[in-house]
Design a protein around this motif. Structure first.
Motif, mmCIF file in Angstrom:
data_model
loop_
_atom_site.group_PDB
_atom_site.id
_atom_site.type_symbol
_atom_site.label_atom_id
_atom_site.label_comp_id
_atom_site.label_asym_id
_atom_site.label_seq_id
_atom_site.Cartn_x
_atom_site.Cartn_y
_atom_site.Cartn_z
ATOM 1 N N GLN A 17 39.470 41.552 48.560
ATOM 2 C CA GLN A 17 40.861 41.445 48.143
ATOM 3 C C GLN A 17 40.905 40.456 46.979
ATOM 4 O O GLN A 17 40.549 39.286 47.138
ATOM 5 N N VAL A 18 41.315 40.929 45.816
ATOM 6 C CA VAL A 18 41.394 40.070 44.636
ATOM 7 C C VAL A 18 42.759 39.389 44.635
ATOM 8 O O VAL A 18 43.783 40.072 44.501
ATOM 9 N N PRO A 19 42.816 38.068 44.787
ATOM 10 C CA PRO A 19 44.122 37.400 44.805
ATOM 11 C C PRO A 19 44.881 37.600 43.500
ATOM 12 O O PRO A 19 44.319 37.481 42.417
ATOM 13 N N GLU A 20 46.140 37.935 43.619
ATOM 14 C CA GLU A 20 46.985 38.126 42.443
ATOM 15 C C GLU A 20 47.062 36.830 41.641
ATOM 16 O O GLU A 20 47.248 35.749 42.190
ATOM 17 N N GLY A 21 46.884 36.939 40.326
ATOM 18 C CA GLY A 21 46.982 35.771 39.460
ATOM 19 C C GLY A 21 45.779 34.863 39.504
ATOM 20 O O GLY A 21 45.855 33.715 39.049
ATOM 21 N N SER A 22 44.646 35.350 40.001
ATOM 22 C CA SER A 22 43.448 34.514 40.117
ATOM 23 C C SER A 22 42.480 34.780 38.972
ATOM 24 O O SER A 22 42.558 35.799 38.293
ATOM 25 N N PHE A 23 41.566 33.842 38.770
ATOM 26 C CA PHE A 23 40.365 34.086 37.965
ATOM 27 C C PHE A 23 39.230 34.160 38.971
ATOM 28 O O PHE A 23 38.695 33.151 39.410
ATOM 29 N N THR A 24 38.921 35.382 39.394
ATOM 30 C CA THR A 24 37.907 35.623 40.414
ATOM 31 C C THR A 24 36.563 35.861 39.743
ATOM 32 O O THR A 24 36.462 36.694 38.842
ATOM 33 N N VAL A 25 35.548 35.133 40.171
ATOM 34 C CA VAL A 25 34.208 35.297 39.613
ATOM 35 C C VAL A 25 33.261 35.731 40.721
ATOM 36 O O VAL A 25 33.218 35.123 41.797
ATOM 37 N N ILE A 26 32.502 36.791 40.452
ATOM 38 C CA ILE A 26 31.518 37.320 41.402
ATOM 39 C C ILE A 26 30.152 36.769 41.039
ATOM 40 O O ILE A 26 29.710 36.882 39.892
ATOM 41 N N ILE A 27 29.483 36.150 41.998
ATOM 42 C CA ILE A 27 28.156 35.584 41.787
ATOM 43 C C ILE A 27 27.184 36.192 42.784
ATOM 44 O O ILE A 27 27.581 36.783 43.790
ATOM 45 N N GLY A 28 25.893 36.012 42.498
ATOM 46 C CA GLY A 28 24.866 36.499 43.406
ATOM 47 C C GLY A 28 23.587 36.762 42.637
ATOM 48 O O GLY A 28 23.585 36.800 41.400
ATOM 49 N N PRO A 29 22.481 36.962 43.332
ATOM 50 C CA PRO A 29 21.203 37.214 42.657
ATOM 51 C C PRO A 29 21.185 38.561 41.959
ATOM 52 O O PRO A 29 22.065 39.411 42.179
ATOM 53 N N ASN A 30 20.189 38.767 41.112
ATOM 54 C CA ASN A 30 20.044 40.041 40.421
ATOM 55 C C ASN A 30 19.961 41.193 41.421
ATOM 56 O O ASN A 30 19.375 41.056 42.501
ATOM 57 N N ALA A 31 20.576 42.321 41.048
ATOM 58 C CA ALA A 31 20.525 43.551 41.836
ATOM 59 C C ALA A 31 21.210 43.447 43.195
ATOM 60 O O ALA A 31 20.913 44.222 44.104
ATOM 61 N N CYS A 32 22.147 42.511 43.318
ATOM 62 C CA CYS A 32 22.860 42.386 44.599
ATOM 63 C C CYS A 32 24.101 43.276 44.644
ATOM 64 O O CYS A 32 24.738 43.393 45.696
ATOM 65 N N GLY A 33 24.489 43.881 43.502
ATOM 66 C CA GLY A 33 25.642 44.781 43.503
ATOM 67 C C GLY A 33 26.855 44.269 42.761
ATOM 68 O O GLY A 33 27.923 44.890 42.832
ATOM 69 N N LYS A 34 26.727 43.185 42.004
ATOM 70 C CA LYS A 34 27.887 42.600 41.313
ATOM 71 C C LYS A 34 28.496 43.594 40.319
ATOM 72 O O LYS A 34 29.697 43.862 40.356
ATOM 73 N N SER A 35 27.675 44.124 39.428
ATOM 74 C CA SER A 35 28.185 45.058 38.418
ATOM 75 C C SER A 35 28.616 46.374 39.048
ATOM 76 O O SER A 35 29.570 47.009 38.582
ATOM 77 N N THR A 36 27.937 46.808 40.090
ATOM 78 C CA THR A 36 28.332 48.027 40.792
ATOM 79 C C THR A 36 29.722 47.868 41.385
ATOM 80 O O THR A 36 30.548 48.791 41.330
ATOM 81 N N LEU A 37 29.997 46.701 41.935
ATOM 82 C CA LEU A 37 31.328 46.431 42.474
ATOM 83 C C LEU A 37 32.370 46.466 41.360
ATOM 84 O O LEU A 37 33.429 47.088 41.505
ATOM 85 N N LEU A 38 32.075 45.832 40.230
ATOM 86 C CA LEU A 38 33.034 45.815 39.132
ATOM 87 C C LEU A 38 33.281 47.232 38.604
ATOM 88 O O LEU A 38 34.425 47.608 38.314
ATOM 89 N N ARG A 39 32.231 48.034 38.478
ATOM 90 C CA ARG A 39 32.379 49.420 38.016
ATOM 91 C C ARG A 39 33.220 50.239 39.001
ATOM 92 O O ARG A 39 34.007 51.101 38.589
ATOM 93 N N SER A 40 33.073 49.960 40.277
ATOM 94 C CA SER A 40 33.877 50.658 41.281
ATOM 95 C C SER A 40 35.344 50.260 41.173
ATOM 96 O O SER A 40 36.233 51.118 41.289
ATOM 97 N N LEU A 41 35.603 48.979 40.936
ATOM 98 C CA LEU A 41 36.982 48.508 40.792
ATOM 99 C C LEU A 41 37.645 49.120 39.561
ATOM 100 O O LEU A 41 38.861 49.310 39.533
ATOM 101 N N ALA A 42 36.838 49.430 38.535
ATOM 102 C CA ALA A 42 37.361 50.004 37.296
ATOM 103 C C ALA A 42 37.403 51.527 37.323
ATOM 104 O O ALA A 42 37.766 52.163 36.331
#
Length: 281
Positions: A48-73
């Protein structure tokens, strides 16, 4: 609000993925599983992305960060679960309406040969055009504001393919800003930038958040995430390990769990936020 939620709001502990349900959310992932071909990357993930937030996704390489962002888009179709925008499945939102709501800066975008910076940035206004609405003063002002915000005014007439890597990245950020969407997704926006421009971009993101936009960014630099984000999401192996305020997520225990890195966390003397210092071998 429960005692546990009160602790989280005060930065006393990491938020489990399903917590903070009383916060307003425009963008939600529910039971989301996604991947590429036969390789699943995200496993029944809830966000759940809080409204009005600057949410940053962190984690090691290949953990799914960009995949999550692509899914959200909506660039990647879920294998199961769904992404919700204002309570409705994002799959049902018309493309142009989606482009007026969610802006995206992908990894390593490519521009047409010979296009100028100004022309590239003006493409951010395309979702606002239509049969009855042509280029306007508002469009011109949005492009100029985006160029000014990213320090690209003097390079507006230069071809994008003649720019340095850092300048090119700033041009793409300007295009995303010109789109003027309430939600902005950025996949590694500091790539190719030197440290001074990295800080400039992240402070620009923080300023946009203070002005009312909701931003979600993928970053590799843990300390930059802890310094600038209002909400941090920590991922490992396609799952969200914890999320919450930087003070809640930035602990030595969580850094070791997520990154496998022994560290010491101190208070940043400039910001008061957590500062992660790797332990010597």
């Amino acid at each position: 609000m429960t005692d546990r939620q009160t602790e989280i709001a005060e930065g006393q502990g990491a938020v489990p993925p399903q917590a903070a349900a009383d916060v307003d959310h425009r963008l939600v992932a529910a039971g989301l599983s996604a991947g590429y071909d036969e390789r699943r990357v995200l496993e029944e993930l809830d966000l759940q992305v809080p409204e009005g937030s600057f949410t940053v996704i962190i984690g090691p390489n290949a953990c799914g960060k960009s995949t999550l962002l692509r899914s959200l888009a909506r660039l990647l179709r879920p294998e199961s679960g769904e992404v919700l925008l204002d309570g409705s499945s994002i799959a049902s939102v018309p493309a142009k309406a989606l482009a007026r709501t969610i802006g995206l800066l992908p990894q390593s975008p490519t521009a047409p040969d010979g296009i100028s910076v100004a022309d590239l940035v003006s493409r951010g206004r395309h979702p606002h055009q239509g049969l009855m609405r042509r280029w306007s003063r508002a469009d011109e002002e949005a492009v100029l504001a985006a160029l000014e915000a990213t320090g690209m005014v003097e390079l507006a007439d230069r071809p994008v393919d003649e720019l340095s890597g850092g300048q090119r990245q700033r041009a793409w950020i300007a295009m995303a800003l010109a789109q003027q969407t309430p939600l902005l997704l950025l996949d590694e926006p500091t790539t190719y930038l030197d440290i001074a421009h990295q800080i400039e971009v992240l402070e620009l993101c923080a300023a946009l958040q203070r002005q009312g936009r909701t931003l979600v960014a993928v970053l590799h630099d843990l300390n930059q995430a802890l310094r600038h984000a209002t909400h941090v999401v920590a991922m490992r192996e396609g799952r969200i390990v914890a999320q919450g305020a930087p003070e809640a997520v930035g602990t030595a225990e969580l850094v070791e769990e997520v990154f496998g890195l022994a560290s010491r966390v101190i208070e940043d003397p400039e910001t008061g936020r957590p500062l992660v210092i790797p332990r010597a071998p």
